[in-house]
Motif scaffolding. Structure first.
Motif, short mmCIF file in Angstrom:
data_model
loop_
_atom_site.label_atom_id
_atom_site.label_comp_id
_atom_site.label_asym_id
_atom_site.label_seq_id
_atom_site.Cartn_x
_atom_site.Cartn_y
_atom_site.Cartn_z
N ARG A 59 0.83 -1.22 0.00
CA ARG A 59 0.00 0.00 0.00
C ARG A 59 0.86 1.25 0.00
O ARG A 59 0.56 2.23 -0.71
N ALA A 63 0.87 4.04 -2.88
CA ALA A 63 0.58 5.44 -2.53
C ALA A 63 1.74 6.35 -2.92
O ALA A 63 1.53 7.46 -3.40
N ARG A 66 1.62 6.87 -6.63
CA ARG A 66 0.56 7.85 -6.97
C ARG A 66 0.99 9.26 -6.60
O ARG A 66 0.78 10.20 -7.35
N ASP A 76 -4.09 13.65 -1.08
CA ASP A 76 -4.44 12.23 -1.22
C ASP A 76 -5.19 11.77 0.03
O ASP A 76 -4.62 11.56 1.07
N THR A 77 -6.50 11.62 -0.11
CA THR A 77 -7.33 11.20 1.03
C THR A 77 -7.68 9.72 0.97
O THR A 77 -8.39 9.23 1.84
N SER A 78 -7.16 9.00 -0.04
CA SER A 78 -7.49 7.59 -0.17
C SER A 78 -6.67 6.71 0.76
O SER A 78 -6.98 5.54 0.92
N LEU A 79 -5.64 7.27 1.40
CA LEU A 79 -4.78 6.48 2.28
C LEU A 79 -5.38 6.37 3.67
O LEU A 79 -5.98 7.32 4.17
N ASP A 80 -5.15 5.22 4.29
CA ASP A 80 -5.57 5.09 5.69
C ASP A 80 -4.48 5.68 6.57
O ASP A 80 -3.41 6.06 6.10
#
Length: 95
Positions: A59, A63, A66, A76-80
């Motif tokens: 991951r 990330a 990207r 980037d808000t898609s990362l936990d």
């Protein structure tokens, strides 16, 4: 019967605390010569590593790929939270 005085102060010798052991281990490593991306690749490819570690490494690599090709890291808000923290550590604590 006499009471033994309570000992306060330094710890006795023996096994160091985790933080002390970590500091000693990191003191021997030149962090400027470590490539964080290659470390993540090694973790992701290591079949003997725990699956959760391999997934998190993958991951972080995705990330990072990207991030390097798109917008700034704040966008980037898609990362936990774990992935964001790993990438922050890999960047030397910088946001």
């Amino acid at each position: 019967m006499t009471k033994k005085p309570a000992h306060k102060g330094k710890r006795k010798g023996g096994r160091p605390t985790r933080s002390v052991a970590s500091k000693r281990a990191l003191a021997e490593i030149d962090l400027s010569k470590v490539d964080p991306v290659s470390v993540l690749r090694q973790i992701a490819a290591d079949a003997s590593a725990p699956a959760s570690a391999r997934v998190q490494a993958a991951r972080a690599l995705i990330a990072d790929d990207r991030r390097s090709s798109e917008a700034p890291p704040e966008a980037d808000t898609s990362l936990d939270a774990v992935s964001r923290g790993a990438l922050r550590i890999l960047n030397g604590g910088k946001k």
